[in-house]
Design a protein around this motif. Structure first.
Motif, PDB file in Angstrom:
ATOM      1  N   UNK A 468       0.861  -1.192   0.337  1.00 41.20           N
ATOM      2  CA  UNK A 468      -0.170  -0.081  -0.129  1.00 41.20           C
ATOM      3  C   UNK A 468       1.057   0.995   0.074  1.00 41.20           C
ATOM      4  N   UNK A 469       2.265   1.122   0.767  1.00 41.08           N
ATOM      5  CA  UNK A 469       2.962   2.608   1.123  1.00 41.08           C
ATOM      6  C   UNK A 469       4.102   2.512   0.141  1.00 41.08           C
ATOM      7  N   UNK A 470       3.891   2.208  -1.230  1.00 40.71           N
ATOM      8  CA  UNK A 470       5.180   2.178  -1.625  1.00 40.71           C
ATOM      9  C   UNK A 470       5.750   3.605  -2.108  1.00 40.71           C
ATOM     10  N   UNK A 471       4.391   4.696  -2.863  1.00 45.89           N
ATOM     11  CA  UNK A 471       4.543   5.403  -2.929  1.00 45.89           C
ATOM     12  C   UNK A 471       5.181   6.604  -1.648  1.00 45.89           C
ATOM     13  N   UNK A 472       4.994   6.213  -0.623  1.00 44.15           N
ATOM     14  CA  UNK A 472       5.870   7.087   1.018  1.00 44.15           C
ATOM     15  C   UNK A 472       7.201   6.266   1.191  1.00 44.15           C
ATOM     16  N   UNK A 473       7.025   5.060   0.085  1.00 41.76           N
ATOM     17  CA  UNK A 473       8.543   4.808   1.047  1.00 41.76           C
ATOM     18  C   UNK A 473       9.817   5.344  -0.834  1.00 41.76           C
ATOM     19  N   UNK A 474       9.110   5.205  -1.023  1.00 37.72           N
ATOM     20  CA  UNK A 474       9.367   6.344  -2.321  1.00 37.72           C
ATOM     21  C   UNK A 474       9.866   7.984  -2.433  1.00 37.72           C
TER      22      UNK A 474
END
Ligand SMILES: Cc1cc2nc3c(=O)[nH]c(=O)nc-3n(C[C@H](O)[C@H](O)[C@H](O)COP(=O)(O)O)c2cc1C
Length: 821
Positions: A468-474
Motif C-alpha cells: 500500500x505504501x510504496x509511494x511513501x517509501x519511494x
C-alpha cells in the motif's frame, strides 16, 4: 594383453546392437578376465536386477508429433555433451586393449561424450587428456593414505580433468564369487598408471582394496575433497533418497545413482528402480546421473524419463574395446546414441531436457514398492510419527536452529545479561504513538482524495500484493538516501527476511546458480538459501571488511567450475555480525566487479538509520546500472513489531517475446503465494511514522542513534578496562589474548578470545557467569570463527552493559589458558 585374439583384428560385419558386442567380446577374452568384468557380487541378484528393471520398462509411443530431429545435447556442470551419455569409471581398460583408456577417450571425444577415468586407469592421465577435447572426470577412491589420494587428484587437475567423482559404495569390495573361484589375479603388466608403483601390490583388486582403501569414510570426506581441490565434486554409489539428501547437504555438485554394476551389495535395488525416488528428493538441486544395466538407447531414454540428467555406460565400453579397440568403443557409443535419437523421435521427445515421466507407462507390478515399505507409507498410523530424514534437509541444518538455541538459553537464564539479541532499545517506544501513526497515514490518504470507503477498504481488506505504501517509501528513499527509484520498483514485505526469500526464489533458477555471501554473514540469508536449496559460497571478510578483489576471485572460481555466481549478499554499513563498514572506494569497486561479471548485489542495510554520524551512500544510490537489489527493513528504524520491510528491485525482466516487466513485479507474484500481502495495519503504522518526519528517519532516530553510539562506546570502554590494549588501535598482541574491533555504528562488535567459543562455552558462560553472547561460528557458512564471539549492545542500558562486560571478563579469564599471550 589378455584378450585371446589381436584386439584390433578386423571385426567382421558390424554388430547391430550392444548385446552383440558382448557376445563377440566374450569369445575374444580370457575367461578369467571375462568373469572379472562381467561378474557381480554374491548370487548376482543385483547384477540381474539392473537389466530386469530396464526389461520391465514400456515407453509410450506418440505419433504425429513433428519431432524430426530430436536435440540430444545436454549440459552437465556447465559443459555441453553431444548426448546425455558418458563412459562410467572402469578399472584397467588396458585389460581389453593395450591402448586402454587412451583409445576410449579418443572414441568418446570424437563422439562429443565425456569419460569418467578410474583411479585404476591403466594409462596415464596426461596421455588420456591428449586424446580428447570432451570432458574428463576423475573417479576417486579414497586411500587410507590421504596423501596418495591428494597426489592423484592434483595430477588429474594438472592434466585438465574437470570434476571429481568420489565412489562411496566401496568401504570394501563386494564378494565376487567368480573371482574367488578363479583366484583372479591381474596379469603382471596391468598396473595403475597414476598410482605409486612402489610399495603396493595391485595384482589382487580385493586384497589391495582391503589393505589400502579407507574403510571408515563419512560425510566429512566431501569437505576434505573441497579443501583438496576446486573441482566440482560428485558422489557415485547413492541408492537412497536419504543419502541423496545428505549428499546435497554436504554440498555435492552431482550424484551418480549406482550399485556399481551389481558388484557391491548383492540384494541392493536396481539402479533404475532407485532413481525415481532419488530424483524426487533431489529436485534438480544438483546434476543427477545413473549407471547400471544400460544397454540400449531406449534404456537411456527410460533413465532420463525417470529423472536422470544423463547416464553412464559401463561394461559395453570394455566390450567395444575388446572387439575393435577405439573403433569398437566409438561404434558402441554410436549405437547407443543412434538408438536414443530413434526412441526420442518415436516418443515425440524433442530434446533430452524434455524427457519426463510422461514417457513411461505405469510401472509393472514388480516395480511397485512392497506394501510394507517404510520409505513410502500410504497411510499414517495415529499418532503420526514422521521421520526427520523424510523432511526437508533444512530442518536438520544447524543454521535454522541458531535463533532457537539463543532464545532457549536466554529463557533458561533470565537473570543473565544477554549480548545476544540484535534488538532495538525499548525505551524509545511509546505505546500510544502507534495509533497516531496509523491516524496520520489515514489522513494522508484522505488528503490525497481517497473516499472514506476507499480508506476503509485500504485498512480492512486484503491489499495489493506489492504493498500500500510504496509511494511513501519511494519518497523517503529519495529525500533521505538520494535513491531515486519509482514506487513500482518497490515491494513491501514482511520484514527484510521475506524480501530475501522472494529475491532468492526469483533469481536462482537451477543448481548451477550460486549465492556468494560475505563471511561471516547474517544467518537470515544463509538460512533462506538453505530453505531453497541454493548453494552458498563464502567470500572471507578481512580485517577492514570485504575486499572487492576477493569477490572477483570467488566469481572467477565459480565460473571456472561451470557454475553461475548469481548474486553477492552484503551488509555494507555496520554489518551483522562484525560491525564492519565498506569504504566509499570499496563500494565503487564492488559495483565495478558486479558490472564486469553480470553479478547482482543484494544490499541489506538495516542499521544505517540508527547509527550516529554521516552515513556513506548506499550501493543502490551509487548504482547507475541497476545491479543492486536493495533490501530494506523498518525493524530498527521504526519498530520491529510492525514486521515491515521492503525490496527495491528495479531490474528489467525481458521475456522471450520481448515484453518487459520489473523484477519487483516477479517478486510480487511470488509474494502472492507466500504472505499474499503485508498487513495493512502494519504498513499504515510505518507509513505514518515516515510521514511524521517527511520521510527522514535519521532525524526521527537521532536520539536512538546517539544512544546506540554511547552504548557502543561504553562497551568498548569496558572491554578496554578489563583487557587493556585489546582494541584495534593497539599494534601489539596483548598478553591476555583478547582483541576486538571498533565499528563506527550499528548494533554489533566482534571479540576474539583465546579459547573455543562454542555452545558448550556459551552454556557455561550463561550458567556460571550470567552472561550470554553469540558464538561467531554461527555466522560462518563454512568453517571459521571458533574463537570469536559477537556482542550486541543495542538492547541494553549502560549499567547492564557495564555489569555484563564485567561478567564476560570473569568468564573469559577463567576460560583462557595461562599462556594466552
Ligand atoms: C570391470 C569393471 C571395473 C570397474 N571399475 C570401477 C572403478 O574403478 N571405479 C568405480 O567407481 N566403478 C567401477 N566400476 C563400476 C562402474 O563404474 C559402473 O558403476 C558399472 O559398471 C555400471 O554398470 P554396467 O556395467 O552395467 O553399465 C567397474 C565396473 C566394472 C564392470
Amino acid at each position: 594383453m589378455t584378450g585371446r585374439d589381436q584386439p584390433t583384428a578386423p571385426i567382421g560385419p558390424l554388430p547391430l546392437s550392444i548385446a552383440e558386442y558382448a557376445e563377440r567380446a566374450r569369445s575374444r577374452t580370457d575367461p578369467g578376465v571375462w568373469d572379472f568384468i562381467e561378474g557381480g557380487a554374491g548370487g548376482e541378484r543385483t547384477l540381474a536386477a539392473n537389466r530386469e528393471a530396464f526389461e520391465r520398462v514400456r515407453l509410450r509411443p506418440r505419433v504425429l508429433t513433428g519431432t524430426a530431429e530430436p536435440d540430444l545435447s545436454t549440459t552437465i556442470l556447465g559443459r555441453r555433451w553431444a548426448a546425455p551419455l558418458g563412459v562410467a569409471p572402469l578399472a584397467y581398460h588396458t585389460l581389453m586393449h593395450p591402448d586402454g583408456e587412451v583409445a576410449t577417450a579418443r572414441a568418446a571425444g570424437a563422439a562429443g561424450l565425456p569419460v569418467v577415468v578410474s583411479t585404476f586407469a591403466g594409462r596415464s592421465f596426461e596421455d588420456i587428456a591428449q586424446a580428447t577435447d570432451s570432458p574428463l572426470w576423475l573417479q576417486v577412491y579414497c586411500f587410507r593414505d590421504r596423501g596418495t589420494t591428494l597426489r592423484l587428484i592434483q595430477r588429474a587437475e594438472r592434466a585438465g580433468f574437470e570434476a571429481l567423482v568420489l565412489t562411496v559404495d566401496t568401504p570394501r569390495l563386494g564378494r565376487r564369487l567368480r573371482d574367488l573361484r578363479n583366484e583372479f589375479r591381474l596379469p603382471p603388466h596391468i598396473t595403475p598408471a597414476n598410482l605409486p608403483a612402489e610399495g603396493a601390490d595391485y595384482s589382487s583388486p580385493s586384497a589391495h582394496s582391503r589393505t589400502e582403501m579407507d574403510p571408515g569414510l563419512d560425510w566429512s570426506v566431501i569437505a576434505w575433497l573441497r579443501s583438496a581441490s576446486r573441482l566440482p565434486v560428485l558422489v557415485k554409489g547413492i541408492l537412497t533418497a536419504e543419502d541423496a539428501e545428505r549428499a546435497i547437504a554436504a554440498g555435492v555438485d552431482g550424484i551418480v545413482v549406482s550399485n556399481h554394476g551389481g558388484r557391491q551389495l548383492d540384494g541392493a535395488p536396481a539402479a533404475l528402480d532407485a532413481l525415481a525416488g532419488i530424483a524426487t528428493a533431489v529436485r534438480g538441486r544438483c546434476a543427477l546421473l545413473v549407471d547400471g544395466g544400460v544397454r540400449t538407447g531406449a534404456d537411456v531414454l527410460a533413465s532420463l524419463a525417470s529423472g536422470a540428467d544423463a547416464v553412464l555406460l559401463g561394461r559395453p565400453v570394455l566390450h567395444g574395446l575388446a572387439v575393435g579397440g577405439g573403433d569398437g568403443v566409438r561404434h558402441v557409443l554410436d549405437l547407443a546414441v543412434g538408438e536414443l535419437a530413434e526412441a526420442m523421435s518415436l516418443t515425440g521427445t524433442p530434446s533430452a531436457a524434455r524427457a519426463d515421466s510422461a514417457l513411461l507407462t505405469a510401472p509393472a507390478p514388480a516395480a511397485a514398492p512392497p506394501a510394507s515399505s517404510p520409505a513410502v507409507p500410504t497411510t499414517l498410523s495415529a499418532p503420526a510419527v514422521l521421520r526427520r530424514a523424510d523432511l526437508h534437509a533444512s530442518v536438520s541444518d544447524p543454521v535454522l536452529d541458531t535463533m532457537n538455541f539463543l532464545n532457549e538459553i536466554t529463557g533458561r537464564f533470565p537473570d543473565a545479561v544477554s549480548f545476544a539479541p540484535g534488538r532495538p532499545y525499548e525505551e524509545f517506544f511509546e505505546t500510544e504513538e502507534v495509533f497516531g501513526h496509523i491516524r496520520r497515514y489515514l489522513d494522508h490518504l484522505a488528503a490525497g482524495h481517497a473516499s472514506p470507503e476507499a480508506i476503509r477498504t485500504a485498512l480492512y481488506q486484503y491489499g495489493p500484493t506489492a504493498g500500500l505504501i510504496r509511494d511513501v517509501i519511494a519518497d523517503s528513499l529519495r529525500v533521505e538516501e538520494g535513491m531515486d527509484v519509482p514506487a513500482a520498483s518497490i515491494v513491501v514485505t514482511v520484514g527484510a527476511q521475506e524480501a530475501m526469500l522472494l529475491v532468492l526464489r526469483a533469481l536462482f533458477a537451477g543448481p548451477q546458480d550460486v549465492l556468494l555471501v560475505a563471511s561471516p554473514c547474517y544467518v537470515g540469508i544463509t538460512g533462506a538459501a538453505r530453505l531453497l536449496d541454493i548453494p552458498v559460497r563464502p567470500v572471507e571478510e578481512r580485517a577492514g571488511g570485504i575486499e572487492p578483489a576477493d569477490v572477483e576471485t570467488a566469481v572467477r572460481a565459480e565460473l571456472a567450475a561451470g557454475r553461475r555466481p548469481r548474486a553477492f549478499y552484503i551488509v555494507p554499513d555496520h554489518s551483522n555480525p562484525t560491525g564492519s563498514t565498506m569504504s566509499r572506494e570499496a563500494r565503487q569497486e564492488l559495483l565495478d566487479v558486479a558490472r564486469r561479471y553480470g553479478l547482482l548485489l543484494l544490499e541489506d542495510s538495516p542499521y544505517r538509520m540508527v547509527s550516529a554520524g554521516r552515513q556513506l551512500p548506499t550501493l543502490k544510490a551509487l548504482d547507475q546500472d541497476r545491479l543492486v537489489v536493495h533490501l530494506g527493513s523498518y525493524s530498527k528504524s521504526v519498530f520491529p513489531g510492525a514486521r515491515v520491510g521492503f525490496v527495491v528491485a528495479d531490474q528489467i525482466v525481458r521475456n522471450e517475446s520481448g515484453g518487459e516487466s520489473l523484477l519487483a513485479d516477479e517478486l510480487a507474484k511470488i509474494k502472492s503465494m507466500v504472505t499474499v500481502n503485508t498487513p495493512a495495519l502494519s504498513q499504515a503504522a510505518v507509513a505514518g511514522a515516515l510521514l511524521a518526519v517527511g520521510g527522514r528517519l535519521a532525524d526521527r532516530n537521532a536520539p536512538a542513534a546517539k544512544h546506540y553510539g554511547e552504548a557502543l562506546r561504553v562497551t568498548l570502554d569496558q572491554l578496554e578496562k578489563h583487557f587493556p590494549g585489546g582494541g584495534p588501535e593497539s599494534p601489539e598482541r596483548p598478553a591476555h589474548g583478547v582483541r576486538w574491533n571498533a565499528p563506527s555504528g550499528g548494533f554489533f562488535l566482534s571479540v576474539r578470545v583465546p579459547f573455543t567459543a562454542d555452545n558448550t562455552a556459551l552454556l557455561r558462560s550463561a550458567g556460571e557467569h550470567g552472561v550470554v553472547w553469540t558464538p561467531m561460528s554461527y555466522f560462518y557458512p563454512e568453517a571459521g570463527g571458533d574463537r570469536e564471539i559477537r556482542l550486541s549492545f543495542s538492547y541494553l542500558g549502560h549499567d547492564r552493559i557495564e555489569e555484563g562486560i564485567g561478567r564476560l571478563a570473569a568468564f573469559i579469564r577463567e576460560q583462557s589458558p595461562a599462556d594466552a599471550g
